[in-house]
Design an enzyme around this catalytic site. Structure first.
Site, PDB file in Angstrom:
ATOM      1  N   CYS A   1      -7.935  -2.009  -4.254  1.00  0.00           N
ATOM      2  CA  CYS A   1      -6.501  -1.387  -3.995  1.00  0.00           C
ATOM      3  C   CYS A   1      -5.695  -2.664  -3.973  1.00  0.00           C
ATOM      4  CB  CYS A   1      -6.214  -0.662  -2.943  1.00  0.00           C
ATOM      5  SG  CYS A   1      -6.633   0.941  -2.695  1.00  0.00           S
TER       6      CYS A   1
ATOM      7  N   CYS B   1       0.656  -1.509  -0.267  1.00  0.00           N
ATOM      8  CA  CYS B   1      -0.113  -0.033   0.127  1.00  0.00           C
ATOM      9  C   CYS B   1       0.878   0.948  -0.190  1.00  0.00           C
ATOM     10  CB  CYS B   1      -0.971   0.215   1.246  1.00  0.00           C
ATOM     11  SG  CYS B   1      -1.771  -1.267   1.887  1.00  0.00           S
TER      12      CYS B   1
ATOM     13  N   ARG C   1     -13.706   0.092  -1.223  1.00  0.00           N
ATOM     14  CA  ARG C   1     -12.167   0.147  -1.747  1.00  0.00           C
ATOM     15  C   ARG C   1     -10.701  -0.572  -1.839  1.00  0.00           C
ATOM     16  NH1 ARG C   1      -9.891   3.320  -5.011  1.00  0.00           N
ATOM     17  NH2 ARG C   1      -8.931   1.946  -5.339  1.00  0.00           N
TER      18      ARG C   1
END
Lengths: 277, 205
Positions: free
Chosen positions: A238, A186, A234
């Site tokens: 990702c 991330c 969401r």
């Protein structure tokens, strides 16, 4: 609703068009981003997600499932059965009855399974709305309704609770875990300030400001596809872009990530379900 | 090659213990990894094998992307040794094809069709040609790259191997190892080398 969709498409065009004529200046990029943000904010005054909130209210109050009970009469979101005010911004939180830290969506699913008797597999089969779907799944509408009751309240994930704190720390590790064919974590894209992919600004999720950008306005009505989506979606998307396999629905890993993000935004006033690009 | 990496990782272990910040972090990391291992399902081309760390990823993950210098040098050399060079010995292809490839961000996600060709993803993170204003800023600007550096054989080798395996020069670089993971073929990488180094490329105009 249709008008709104058309407006969204027109605006995207206008932004792209004006960019073509501009130089590559960072200032110009900031200007375009600001214009888009202004338009997006204006649209929030008549957010199509309000319809999802209304549907969610019906679902929350109706007696449903094999056990024929309502969530309003059976589901404790941390503040007592049926209590909604401020519940969303205090999740993820630790729930003793489930012995787990849960974000709002995971908790509602837990209630649907444990209290109403729905089968988890049925809910998890298709938890997110796709562009071709006429309506959002029940769970999305329920999350919208619950989130709406935290409008105007500050994010307040309780890091004093050692169970929550541990999940927060694990979430921080998940955010920095590099793997997969492209070596992405991330934090590869969301780990420093002021970066962007193409024209898309990348919030630094380790900072309060960046984490706020990541969680603010979710669950949301999304202009792309005209669909209602949650933070669970969401995070799912990702991981897709990270080139990872798919996270299982309402898993510990996603909860950990959401705990990290939301707690980093602690203190910031939640504005309620929003509109996203 | 893989064996080399594992060996290097093992050799590095004593250094690592010394550099770990706090025991708590290691515990949380172990728990995070265990959690990740159980919480995913394969989808499309994205299998569960993608969740495992290879040697480079593991060392970068355990040192906050700042491994000790001695290990870094060894592993970078190892990554460089893994670069496969084109059979014909030529390193500059067609910059026009390179520009097209640089534009595409497709590939390797669970929603992409498996197999080549995937995109170079270059504009996602870099400014490259002067006409494309929708470029990302995760990586440095490459505008005027060849104009500033020339296109000597050494420079061509550097650019080819950097795109093939960015970790050969910066072990915990954010840039993917496009050749190493076979996202891009040697021919495609040659086209990207040309995009950056060919005097006719708009990058250098």
């Amino acid at each position: 609703m249709k008008t709104l969709r058309t407006l969204g498409a027109l605006c995207a065009f206008a932004v792209a068009g004006s960019l073509g004529a501009q130089t590559t200046d960072e200032i110009d990029h900031a200007k375009a981003a600001k214009e888009f943000e202004k338009f997006r904010a204006e649209m929030e005054d008549s957010n199509p997600a309000e319809l999802n909130e209304l549907k969610g209210e019906e679902l929350w109050k109706a007696k449903r499932g094999p056990k024929n009970v309502s969530l309003a009469q059976s589901c404790d979101l941390g503040l007592g059965i049926g209590k909604l005010e401020g519940a969303y911004v205090q999740m993820p939180r630790y729930f003793q009855d489930a012995d787990a830290v849960m974000d709002a969506e995971r908790r509602i699913v837990w209630c649907m399974v444990e209290k109403q008797g729905f089968k988890f597999e049925d809910i998890a089969k298709k938890p997110f709305q796709s562009a071709n779907d006429a309506s959002a799944p029940d769970i999305t509408n329920l999350v919208m309704y619950v989130a709406g009751h935290s409008r105007g309240k500050p994010f307040a994930v309780n890091l004093q609770d050692p169970k929550v704190r541990e999940i927060y720390e694990i979430g921080k590790e998940v955010a920095h875990y590099r793997a997969g064919p492209y070596d992405f974590a991330c934090s590869t894209c969301h780990g420093s300030d002021g970066k962007r992919i193409r024209m898309q600004d990348l919030p630094n999720i380790n900072s309060k400001e960046g984490a706020t950008k990541a969680v603010m306005g979710w669950p949301a009505w999304r202009m792309t596809g005209g669909v209602a989506l949650t933070l669970q979606w969401r995070m799912n998307d990702c991981f897709r872009q990270q080139r990872f396999p798919e996270p299982k629905y309402v898993s510990d890993t996603v909860t950990a990530l959401l705990t990290y993000l939301t707690a980093n935004a602690n203190g910031v006033i939640y504005k309620g379900p929003g509109i996203k690009r | 090659m893989n064996q080399n990496i594992v060996f290097a990782a093992l050799a590095a272990a004593p250094f690592l213990v010394a550099t770990l910040p706090a025991q708590a972090d290691a515990d949380y990391r172990a728990k995070a990894i265990a959690m990740i291992q159980k919480d995913f399902k394969p989808r499309g081309q994205a299998g569960l094998d993608r969740l495992a760390e290879d040697g480079v990823q593991a060392i970068c993950n355990r040192t906050g992307n700042k491994p000790p210098e001695a290990i870094t040098k060894v592993l970078e050399a190892d990554q460089l040794a893994s670069v496969k060079w084109p059979a014909d010995g030529k390193l500059m292809g067609d910059w026009k094809k390179g520009e097209k490839l640089a534009q595409s961000g497709r590939g390797f996600t669970w929603s992409d069709k498996p197999g080549l060709p995937v995109g170079g993803n270059c504009y996602n993170c870099h400014q490259i040609g002067p006409k494309e204003v929708a470029y990302g800023t995760v990586g440095p600007s490459l505008l005027g790259f060849g104009k500033q550096r020339g296109n000597t054989p050494e420079m061509q080798k550097y650019v080819y191997s950097k795109i093939y395996n960015a970790k050969a020069y910066n072990l915990c670089s954010e840039m993917p190892r496009f050749g190493r993971v076979e996202a891009l073929s040697p021919e495609q990488i040659k086209d990207l080398v040309a995009l950056l180094l060919d005097p006719e490329s708009p990058v250098n105009k």
